[in-house]
Motif scaffolding. Structure first.
Motif, mmCIF file in Angstrom:
data_model
loop_
_atom_site.group_PDB
_atom_site.id
_atom_site.type_symbol
_atom_site.label_atom_id
_atom_site.label_comp_id
_atom_site.label_asym_id
_atom_site.label_seq_id
_atom_site.Cartn_x
_atom_site.Cartn_y
_atom_site.Cartn_z
ATOM 1 N N GLU A 204 35.380 9.044 -44.708
ATOM 2 C CA GLU A 204 34.408 8.146 -45.312
ATOM 3 C C GLU A 204 34.767 7.193 -44.435
ATOM 4 O O GLU A 204 34.149 5.850 -43.494
ATOM 5 N N MET A 205 35.941 6.570 -42.740
ATOM 6 C CA MET A 205 35.803 5.718 -42.270
ATOM 7 C C MET A 205 35.145 5.940 -40.734
ATOM 8 O O MET A 205 33.867 5.943 -40.503
ATOM 9 N N ALA A 206 34.896 7.928 -40.925
ATOM 10 C CA ALA A 206 34.311 8.224 -39.469
ATOM 11 C C ALA A 206 32.523 8.140 -39.763
ATOM 12 O O ALA A 206 31.819 8.109 -38.810
ATOM 13 N N ASN A 207 32.549 8.201 -41.442
ATOM 14 C CA ASN A 207 31.157 8.721 -41.458
ATOM 15 C C ASN A 207 30.041 7.003 -42.221
ATOM 16 O O ASN A 207 29.040 6.914 -42.716
ATOM 17 N N LEU A 208 31.089 5.958 -41.862
ATOM 18 C CA LEU A 208 30.340 4.735 -42.557
ATOM 19 C C LEU A 208 29.452 4.411 -41.323
ATOM 20 O O LEU A 208 28.995 5.152 -40.332
ATOM 21 N N PRO A 209 27.902 4.123 -42.126
ATOM 22 C CA PRO A 209 26.966 3.980 -41.484
ATOM 23 C C PRO A 209 27.206 2.480 -39.881
ATOM 24 O O PRO A 209 25.892 1.662 -39.848
ATOM 25 N N VAL A 210 27.752 1.828 -39.770
ATOM 26 C CA VAL A 210 28.004 0.599 -38.944
ATOM 27 C C VAL A 210 29.384 1.038 -38.581
ATOM 28 O O VAL A 210 29.734 1.695 -38.635
ATOM 29 N N PRO A 211 28.759 0.266 -37.020
ATOM 30 C CA PRO A 211 29.945 0.756 -35.815
ATOM 31 C C PRO A 211 31.523 0.417 -36.317
ATOM 32 O O PRO A 211 31.409 -0.639 -36.873
ATOM 33 N N THR A 212 32.591 1.150 -35.913
ATOM 34 C CA THR A 212 34.051 0.919 -36.822
ATOM 35 C C THR A 212 34.455 0.352 -35.184
ATOM 36 O O THR A 212 34.286 1.368 -33.751
ATOM 37 N N ILE A 213 35.427 -0.596 -34.952
ATOM 38 C CA ILE A 213 36.056 -0.473 -34.151
ATOM 39 C C ILE A 213 37.185 -0.618 -34.828
ATOM 40 O O ILE A 213 37.739 -1.903 -35.422
ATOM 41 N N ALA A 214 38.305 0.059 -33.530
ATOM 42 C CA ALA A 214 40.250 -0.067 -34.160
ATOM 43 C C ALA A 214 40.835 -0.622 -32.970
ATOM 44 O O ALA A 214 40.561 -1.007 -31.851
ATOM 45 N N ALA A 215 41.414 -1.929 -33.245
ATOM 46 C CA ALA A 215 42.003 -2.699 -32.030
ATOM 47 C C ALA A 215 43.870 -2.308 -32.606
ATOM 48 O O ALA A 215 44.509 -2.213 -33.827
ATOM 49 N N ILE A 216 43.999 -1.171 -30.960
ATOM 50 C CA ILE A 216 45.618 -1.323 -31.306
ATOM 51 C C ILE A 216 46.461 -2.104 -30.275
ATOM 52 O O ILE A 216 46.563 -2.164 -29.391
ATOM 53 N N ASP A 217 47.367 -2.500 -30.712
ATOM 54 C CA ASP A 217 48.407 -3.403 -30.719
ATOM 55 C C ASP A 217 50.209 -3.678 -30.496
ATOM 56 O O ASP A 217 49.751 -3.727 -32.319
ATOM 57 N N GLY A 218 50.458 -2.557 -30.210
ATOM 58 C CA GLY A 218 51.891 -2.438 -30.827
ATOM 59 C C GLY A 218 51.873 0.248 -30.944
ATOM 60 O O GLY A 218 51.334 0.256 -29.643
ATOM 61 N N THR A 219 52.562 0.588 -32.015
ATOM 62 C CA THR A 219 52.601 1.383 -32.179
ATOM 63 C C THR A 219 51.709 2.016 -33.070
ATOM 64 O O THR A 219 51.798 1.551 -34.227
ATOM 65 N N ALA A 220 50.093 3.197 -32.474
ATOM 66 C CA ALA A 220 49.715 3.896 -33.526
ATOM 67 C C ALA A 220 50.349 5.623 -33.443
ATOM 68 O O ALA A 220 50.593 6.514 -32.937
ATOM 69 N N LEU A 221 51.288 5.922 -34.775
ATOM 70 C CA LEU A 221 51.482 7.132 -33.530
ATOM 71 C C LEU A 221 50.957 7.681 -35.960
ATOM 72 O O LEU A 221 50.463 7.378 -36.734
ATOM 73 N N GLY A 222 50.588 9.099 -35.490
ATOM 74 C CA GLY A 222 50.609 10.380 -37.008
ATOM 75 C C GLY A 222 49.115 9.540 -37.387
ATOM 76 O O GLY A 222 48.293 9.414 -36.681
ATOM 77 N N GLY A 223 49.161 8.808 -38.261
ATOM 78 C CA GLY A 223 48.240 8.392 -39.235
ATOM 79 C C GLY A 223 47.548 7.487 -38.690
ATOM 80 O O GLY A 223 46.116 7.418 -39.449
ATOM 81 N N GLY A 224 47.948 6.721 -38.492
ATOM 82 C CA GLY A 224 47.423 5.558 -38.345
ATOM 83 C C GLY A 224 46.846 5.508 -36.794
ATOM 84 O O GLY A 224 45.183 4.859 -36.427
ATOM 85 N N LEU A 225 47.371 6.069 -35.749
ATOM 86 C CA LEU A 225 45.929 7.202 -34.671
ATOM 87 C C LEU A 225 44.557 7.857 -35.000
ATOM 88 O O LEU A 225 44.128 7.400 -34.524
ATOM 89 N N GLU A 226 44.962 8.694 -36.139
ATOM 90 C CA GLU A 226 43.554 9.636 -36.716
ATOM 91 C C GLU A 226 42.713 8.421 -37.062
ATOM 92 O O GLU A 226 41.884 8.796 -37.170
ATOM 93 N N LEU A 227 42.795 7.676 -37.587
ATOM 94 C CA LEU A 227 42.641 6.987 -38.689
ATOM 95 C C LEU A 227 41.509 5.695 -37.361
ATOM 96 O O LEU A 227 40.174 5.792 -36.994
ATOM 97 N N ALA A 228 42.352 5.791 -36.063
ATOM 98 C CA ALA A 228 42.153 4.888 -35.208
ATOM 99 C C ALA A 228 40.848 5.464 -34.254
ATOM 100 O O ALA A 228 39.754 5.274 -33.865
ATOM 101 N N LEU A 229 40.649 6.988 -34.599
ATOM 102 C CA LEU A 229 40.152 8.194 -33.791
ATOM 103 C C LEU A 229 38.813 8.071 -34.319
ATOM 104 O O LEU A 229 38.139 9.040 -33.911
ATOM 105 N N ALA A 230 38.719 8.050 -35.756
ATOM 106 C CA ALA A 230 37.619 7.694 -36.465
ATOM 107 C C ALA A 230 37.082 6.913 -36.293
ATOM 108 O O ALA A 230 35.200 6.911 -36.679
#
Length: 75
Positions: free
Chosen positions: A19-45
């Motif tokens: 759903e995040m990957a298919n949103l009709p608006v641009p999405t931005i992930a701000a990573i400040d710290g550690t993004a592992l597993g599902g957190g990184l997967e969400l950022a990659l979307a």
């Protein structure tokens, strides 16, 4: 998590990331710290990812030579 709950959890996580990957608006992930597993997967979307120079990222499943759980089928 009990083994009987895993399939449902992964399905919901995959649906959320899709759903995040298919949103009709641009999405931005701000990573400040550690993004592992599902957190990184969400950022990659997201369409754009911005990370601090001190950010640490990783898909821990790759160390086990398995496919990360929630993003399977995302691409």
């Amino acid at each position: 998590m009990h083994s009987s709950e895993v399939s449902s959890f992964v399905s919901k996580a995959r649906a959320t990331i899709n759903e995040m990957a298919n949103l009709p608006v641009p999405t931005i992930a701000a990573i400040d710290g550690t993004a592992l597993g599902g957190g990184l997967e969400l950022a990659l979307a997201c369409d754009i990812r911005v990370a601090a120079s001190s950010a640490k990222m990783g898909l821990v499943e790759t160390k086990l030579a398995i496919i990360p759980g929630a993003d399977y089928g995302m691409f």
